[in-house]
Every structure is written in C-alpha cells, then in structure tokens.
Write an enzyme that holds these catalytic residues in place. Structure first.
Site, mmCIF file in Angstrom:
data_model
loop_
_atom_site.group_PDB
_atom_site.id
_atom_site.type_symbol
_atom_site.label_atom_id
_atom_site.label_comp_id
_atom_site.label_asym_id
_atom_site.label_seq_id
_atom_site.Cartn_x
_atom_site.Cartn_y
_atom_site.Cartn_z
ATOM 1 N N GLU A 114 -2.843 63.795 28.037
ATOM 2 C CA GLU A 114 -1.997 63.316 29.141
ATOM 3 C C GLU A 114 -1.507 61.916 28.808
ATOM 4 O O GLU A 114 -2.155 61.212 28.035
ATOM 5 C CB GLU A 114 -2.829 63.210 30.436
ATOM 6 C CG GLU A 114 -3.328 64.514 30.973
ATOM 7 C CD GLU A 114 -4.374 64.299 32.078
ATOM 8 O OE1 GLU A 114 -4.612 63.139 32.485
ATOM 9 O OE2 GLU A 114 -4.961 65.298 32.505
ATOM 10 N N LYS A 116 -1.301 58.029 29.251
ATOM 11 C CA LYS A 116 -2.171 57.033 29.864
ATOM 12 C C LYS A 116 -1.267 56.118 30.669
ATOM 13 O O LYS A 116 -0.473 55.358 30.108
ATOM 14 C CB LYS A 116 -2.927 56.248 28.803
ATOM 15 C CG LYS A 116 -3.873 55.228 29.397
ATOM 16 C CD LYS A 116 -4.790 54.672 28.348
ATOM 17 C CE LYS A 116 -5.885 53.798 28.924
ATOM 18 N NZ LYS A 116 -5.483 52.857 29.939
ATOM 19 N N ASP A 118 -0.086 53.136 32.864
ATOM 20 C CA ASP A 118 -0.530 51.750 32.986
ATOM 21 C C ASP A 118 -0.232 51.241 34.393
ATOM 22 O O ASP A 118 0.747 50.547 34.630
ATOM 23 C CB ASP A 118 0.197 50.903 31.934
ATOM 24 C CG ASP A 118 -0.519 49.590 31.690
ATOM 25 O OD1 ASP A 118 -1.670 49.458 32.150
ATOM 26 O OD2 ASP A 118 0.064 48.707 31.063
ATOM 27 N N TYR A 226 -4.549 62.347 38.244
ATOM 28 C CA TYR A 226 -4.953 63.135 37.078
ATOM 29 C C TYR A 226 -6.429 63.513 37.096
ATOM 30 O O TYR A 226 -6.862 64.360 36.349
ATOM 31 C CB TYR A 226 -4.639 62.368 35.791
ATOM 32 C CG TYR A 226 -5.037 60.907 35.863
ATOM 33 C CD1 TYR A 226 -6.370 60.535 35.856
ATOM 34 C CD2 TYR A 226 -4.068 59.909 35.991
ATOM 35 C CE1 TYR A 226 -6.740 59.209 35.966
ATOM 36 C CE2 TYR A 226 -4.439 58.577 36.095
ATOM 37 C CZ TYR A 226 -5.777 58.227 36.084
ATOM 38 O OH TYR A 226 -6.142 56.925 36.210
ATOM 39 N N LYS A 314 -4.560 54.329 21.974
ATOM 40 C CA LYS A 314 -3.549 53.303 22.274
ATOM 41 C C LYS A 314 -2.480 53.240 21.193
ATOM 42 O O LYS A 314 -2.809 53.163 20.009
ATOM 43 C CB LYS A 314 -4.240 51.931 22.364
ATOM 44 C CG LYS A 314 -5.222 51.830 23.511
ATOM 45 C CD LYS A 314 -4.510 51.320 24.749
ATOM 46 C CE LYS A 314 -5.522 50.895 25.787
ATOM 47 N NZ LYS A 314 -5.362 49.591 26.291
ATOM 48 N N CYS A 408 -1.615 19.961 42.335
ATOM 49 C CA CYS A 408 -0.369 20.131 41.601
ATOM 50 C C CYS A 408 -0.357 19.158 40.426
ATOM 51 O O CYS A 408 -0.569 17.961 40.623
ATOM 52 C CB CYS A 408 0.820 19.884 42.518
ATOM 53 S SG CYS A 408 2.379 19.877 41.633
ATOM 54 N N CYS A 411 2.656 16.492 41.363
ATOM 55 C CA CYS A 411 2.652 15.575 42.506
ATOM 56 C C CYS A 411 1.258 15.350 43.085
ATOM 57 O O CYS A 411 1.061 14.502 43.947
ATOM 58 C CB CYS A 411 3.601 16.074 43.594
ATOM 59 S SG CYS A 411 2.977 17.526 44.446
ATOM 60 N N CYS A 424 2.332 25.151 44.965
ATOM 61 C CA CYS A 424 2.335 23.776 45.456
ATOM 62 C C CYS A 424 3.174 23.739 46.726
ATOM 63 O O CYS A 424 4.359 24.050 46.689
ATOM 64 C CB CYS A 424 2.947 22.848 44.401
ATOM 65 S SG CYS A 424 3.313 21.208 45.062
ATOM 66 N N CYS A 429 7.937 17.774 45.930
ATOM 67 C CA CYS A 429 7.334 17.672 44.602
ATOM 68 C C CYS A 429 8.454 17.492 43.571
ATOM 69 O O CYS A 429 9.388 18.284 43.521
ATOM 70 C CB CYS A 429 6.535 18.937 44.299
ATOM 71 S SG CYS A 429 5.871 18.989 42.637
#
Ligand code: IVH
Length: 663
Positions: A114, A116, A118, A226, A314, A408, A411, A424, A429
């Site tokens: 089948e 795969k 993602d 599946y 893979k 941040c 700032c 932020c 900023c």
C-alpha cells in the site's frame, strides 16, 4: 407534516445526503449538481428546525457545531497504535521477506503493498455503525480526543453505509491535507505574511490540533483508512478482505494497493507505486508492505514498537548531510517566529546552502533535531532548503536540545504560543515593521523600487520610519543621512514613493499586511467595496457577505480596521494623498459574484446572450474547464468539457438550474 412523516422524510434525506457525500468526497464522482445537493441539505436543516428531536449526532447537519475546547481530552487506545520499522533499499526489503518466511517456514507469504501516506495517524471508532470518537496516536497508548475536529472532515462517514454494521469498529488511517489544497493554503499564507506550513503533513497536524472546530471545518482535510484497531462483531481474515470491507462501508481507503504472491511481484509493486506517487492526492514517502493473512500476523507478533508482519519501504530523494551549528529565530511580518538552522556550508541542488528552515517547534520535536547534530537538508518545493532529518548514528552525546525562546529576539517582548506557532505580540516590534515595510514596497504591492531589505533596516533602525505611513513624509535631507545613499538614489526613491500614491487601492489593501489578506482577496475586497474607506467601515456581516470571505478572514479584517493604531495609519495615508479608490472596472455583484463559469453544448439562447446574463450576475465566462472553474453549464450534446468537469469534480448545472439561480 405529521411527526411520522417527518421521521420518514428525515431518514430519506439523511440517507441521500450520506450517499452523495460518499460519491462526491470519497469516490470523486458526484451524481447531482451542488445546487441539487444544497436543496436536499437545506430541506434537512429546515426539517430539524421544526423537529429538533430528530437531530442525532450522525445527522449530516452535525459536522460543525462544537464549541472551541480548552484542551483535548486524553483517550486510551483499546489496541495500541504501533509504528513501523523502516527499510531504505530493495535488499533490506528482501531481508524482511526472508525473516517472515523463515519464521513461518513457508517459501513465500502473500503480501499486500500500500502507499505509505504521510499524514497524521488517527483512530476512528464506530459503535453500531455510528461515528463516536477519533483519537490521535499520541504515544501509541494514549492519544488526544480530536472527535470534534475529525467530524468536520467531509470524506469521513458519520454513519457507515452498511445495513448491519459491526458492534464496534475501530478504523485506523491517516488524516491528510490534499496536495492541491495545500498549495493554495500556503500561497495564501505567504501572501498574508503568515509562515507557510512546512509540508502537507504539518498542515494536517497544525489543523487537527486547532482547539476551534470551526477553523478545522474551514480547511479541506481528508482522511484515508488502512488498518484496524478494536473490532467486535465482524470477522476479517486478510488485508485484501479488509480493504474491500472498507470500501463497502463507505470508508475512504488507498485508491491503489497490490497483492503479491512472490518476491518479483513485490519488487514490481513497490517500483510501480514509486512511479505512481506524483498522481496520488496525498504525499507518500514510501510503501507499506504487509502480510496479507491476519492469522499469520498473529503468529509473527510484534516488538514493543512495531509489528513483525509489516515494514515501511522509504523512497529516497536528493539530500545533503551537514552539521547544525546553531539555531536563530526569525520574526515574520505578523510576528511569527521561525527557527532557522545555521549549518556548515554544503553543496545542495546546484547551490551552497548554510541556512535552512526548521519550520516550527512541532517539526523540530517530531524530527528530534538537536544543536550539534549532523542533519539532512533537502530543497523544499522551490527555493528554501529545509532540515528533513537527523543522522542519529553520528551523535557523540554533546548535542543540545533546541529550546524555544521566551522573548522576542528583536524587541524582547514575551512570546506567546498560538497552536504550533510561537508569536511576538508586539505590533511595534522593529522586526515586524521591517518586514511590513518590505511587504508594503514589493512589486506586487505598492511597487516602490529601491526599498529592499537593507534600506528597510536602516529606515527602522534610525527611527526615520516608525510606521509605514512615515514613508510618505521622508525628505531628501533625511535620506542623505543614511549610509551609502547618494543624491541620485535618494531622488529616485522619493520619486518611487510619490508614484506609489497613485496605485490601485487593491494594492494598498494587500500592502497593509492584514493577516489572511492575500493579493487575490485584496482585489476582491477592493472591487466589492469600491474604496478603502468603505471597506474600513464595513460591519462584520458586510464583510462576511463578500465571496471567499469566511468567518476567520472577516474577523481579521474587522479587528484590523477597529484598531486605533491602524485607523490612524489610514488617516495619515489619506492625508498624504495615497489613493483609496478602486480603479479597476467594477464587476456587477450578483448570485455569481466571483464565480467562473464554463458553457458546453447547445443552449436555448445564443451563447453570447447567456454569457451576458452570467456577467450581469457577477460571474465570469471562461472557455476551458480547469480547477478554477466553479460551474459547468451543460446544454444539449455536451462536449468533452463535461468529462473534464467530472474528472475534476466540478459541479454541473443545467440551463434551467442556471435560470433559477439568476432569477
Ligand atoms: S499500517 C501496526 N499502513 O506510518 C502499524 N501504516 O511510520 C500499522 N502509515 O504509524 C500501520 N500509511 O501512521 C500502515 N498504508 C499504511 C500506512 C501507514 C501510513 C503510517 C502509520 C504508521 C506510520 C509508521
């Protein structure tokens, strides 16, 4: 209508809608027009208004309706959700086959291949055929209850299409962001100054983790199953049987799978899938190879992490390996913090790269990236390289965790989490202002030539510009004080700024950098309201009445124009003579506003006449069917356009239906 009649009609309507949902969302083969579908749906809504006791959780009207949650409840999986071992070469794959055949003492064990997928793993529970719960994998034993969010996924049946459904059925699969929709969402996010999602998987994860199901409903997530979790009242012997059963139950399943009876067939299947990958609606990074016979699976058993009867294979892609030295944090125009990997320079896809995006902290956690790691980098889509994984074997123990900053970096303001993003909140900023300036000046916005990153930095750092409106007060003598700024370039810049005052207001609306407002939407808003003043004064209802403006965008606009700081900015821009008028020809507003229509076949009037009527109703007539087409009008003896529209899932309308719509 009597109650009995109502019960009967309710059942009929729900059944029909379920069937059409299945045809449209699962099979992609609608049998009726959107109009006809809407009519059925509307009738059901009205009926439920009169007889509220008929509303059941599996009624087609109950997809959205949940209130935002404070947090997700935890769910313990009745059967743990395992992961899969990986292989990266055909020889490793054959070793897996060896292990299986040796353990079972057979020459070969039939297997199913089948794709795969993602996406984000999910387990959905049906009791007596009714959808009752959805949970994420979590740590495999306990996951998050995301029932409200998953309900909104249109390809998920809220009730199985089975006459006698099993007592309990847990189906496992993947929630994914369809690729076409992913591209669109990211384009919009980039235009609106929001960080794009790293990849479709991340977009699906980010969406599924939303606490407000209404936001989830506004994104076109899809689902595919599946595997099985707990099952009571159903006996299945093989994976092939299982996939067939999923189809019969109205549950989406992979559109292709391969049954293999020897090694050669197995290798061919894996290669064929690799060829087919670009044509699938979801991202696939590999194949999953499973023993077909479920009884044999039991004999093989599992390790703590993964079953011994399945493996992932893979597919490779060009990557470079280099060392991650440090992580910096970039502040975007809307304040979103993006972690950036600073790496030893490495050659990748024709260029040398030393920086790559880490996207967000969810991705960092998922990939387990640490400072000091050898990482794999890959070019994402077009230009920005991304870190895709870690060479775990190369670790020496000195690697350090990547800690999200609390303040941040520009700032110093305390940062806030918004879902998977860190933001932020300080609108003043300097980092946000610099990016806003560049966005404002870019070619697609106010088109101020010469205002790039360096100049934006200087203008903000020297304090000459504290708001975009300050651009229009700049004088020759101010500019001459800047580094590397001669008289000639200063004059050119002032001219470019002056010229920008005459731009169409659509560009100005886009240039303001209102969250969620990209270029196309800015044009639509401009046409709809005619000028920026009217847009700025619009009520929430008026904003929501604009085609393509949903609740979220409407709120974003409303909030922007109610903010005193933004109001002041607009007043000043106007005062300096910046154009607020929409200069483009205004299209009439009507039932087809913003819609693109294509005509095929012979109609009762000349095409030009019909086209004129469509345009008078705000629509646009195009000559070919594409994904952008909203409707296909079908006359007698329709041509190939009808097939094309069916293939793309574009709704079809007869001439009569069109007339009804226009009247
Ligand atoms: S079977 C017992 N089949 O990949 C494990 N998994 O990397 C059953 N996945 O956790 C999994 N496509 O979330 C299976 N066709 C497929 C799959 C698939 C994607 C995911 C699944 C799994 C992960 C492992």
């Amino acid at each position: 209508m009597t109650r009995e009649q109502a019960v009967q009609r309710h059942r009929e309507l729900a059944e029909q809608i379920r069937r059409h949902d299945y045809l449209y969302y699962v099979l992609g083969q609608p049998e009726i027009s959107d109009e006809a579908y809407d009519a059925l749906y509307h009738e059901l809504v009205e009926l439920e208004k009169k007889f509220p006791e008929l509303i059941t959780p599996d009624s087609p009207t109950q997809r959205v309706g949940g209130q935002p949650l404070e947090e997700f409840r935890h769910v313990e999986h009745a059967v743990p959700m395992l992961s899969l071992d990986n292989t990266y070469s055909e020889s490793e794959l054959l070793e897996f086959v060896e292990r299986v055949t040796r353990a079972l003492r057979c020459p070969f064990v039939p297997m199913v291949v089948e794709p795969k997928i993602d996406g984000v793993s999910i387990s959905c529970r049906y009791e007596k055929g009714v959808f009752v719960q959805a949970a994420t994998r979590g740590d495999g034993r306990v996951g998050d209850d995301v029932t409200q969010n998953v309900r909104t996924i249109r390809s998920l049946p809220l009730r199985l299409l089975l006459a006698s459904p099993p007592e309990v059925l847990e189906v496992r699969g993947e929630v994914y962001f369809p690729l076409e929709a992913f591209r669109k969402v990211n384009e919009e996010r980039i235009r609106a100054g929001e960080p794009p999602f790293a990849n479709p998987r991340n977009a699906a994860a980010g969406t599924l983790k939303q606490l407000d199901p209404r936001i989830v409903a506004s994104r076109p997530l899809a689902i595919v199953f599946y595997a099985a979790g707990q099952i009571r009242g159903l006996s299945i012997r093989t994976q092939r049987q299982w996939l067939e059963f999923l189809g019969k139950a109205g549950l989406p399943r992979p559109e292709r799978f391969w049954f293999c009876q020897n090694k050669e067939e197995l290798l061919l299947a894996v290669r064929e899938l690799d060829q087919l990958r670009p044509a699938l609606p979801y991202e696939t990074d590999g194949a999953v190879i499973k023993v077909d016979d479920w009884t044999l699976r039991e004999r093989l058993g599992q390790t703590a992490k993964a079953p011994r009867w399945a493996i992932a294979y893979k597919y490779g892609s060009a990557k470079a390996r280099t060392r991650l030295r440090s992580v910096t944090f970039q502040v975007g125009r809307t304040g979103t913090i993006t972690p950036v990997a600073e790496m030893d320079p490495v050659f990748l896809g024709g260029t040398i790269v030393s920086r790559a995006t880490l996207h967000n902290f969810d991705e960092i956690r998922r990939k387990g990236i640490r400072i000091g790691d050898y990482v794999f980098v890959q070019k994402a889509g077009e230009v920005i390289p991304e870190v895709v994984g870690v060479d775990v074997a190369a670790r020496n123990g000195t690697e350090k965790e990547i800690v999200p900053p609390e303040q941040c970096p520009v700032c110093g303001e305390k940062l806030q989490w918004e879902g998977i993003f860190l933001r932020c909140p300080n609108l003043n900023c300097p980092a946000q202002l610099k990016r806003l300036l560049m966005h404002f000046a870019q070619r697609r916005a106010m088109d101020i030539e010469g205002l790039g990153e360096k100049l934006a930095d200087q203008l903000v750092d020297t304090g000459l510009v504290q708001d975009v409106a300050d651009l229009y007060t700049l004088q020759m003598r101010d500019l001459l004080r800047l580094e590397r700024m001669g008289e000639k370039s200063a004059r050119n810049l002032l001219e470019a700024i002056a010229k920008s005052k005459k731009q169409d207001a659509a560009r100005l609306i886009f240039a303001l950098g209102i969250p969620h407002v990209g270029e196309t939407l800015a044009q639509e808003l401009c046409r709809h309201f005619g000028n920026l003043n009217r847009l700025a004064q619009a009520s929430l209802e008026e904003l929501q009445a604009v085609p393509n403006v949903g609740e979220i965008v409407a709120h974003s606009l409303y909030r922007y124009f109610r903010d005193p700081k933004n109001r002041r900015r607009l007043e000043r821009l106007k005062e300096y003579g910046v154009n607020f008028q929409c200069l483009e020809r205004r299209l009439p507003v009507g039932p087809l506003s913003g819609k693109t229509v294509v005509i095929t076949g012979t109609l009762s009037e000349p095409r030009e006449e019909i086209a004129r009527k469509i345009e008078a109703a705000g629509g646009r007539v195009a000559s070919t069917v594409s994904r952008r087409t909203d409707w296909l009008i079908v006359g007698e003896n329709p041509g190939s356009k009808l097939q094309e529209a069916r293939r793309l899932g574009i709704p079809v309308m007869t001439e009569q239906e069109l007339r009804r719509m226009l009247s």
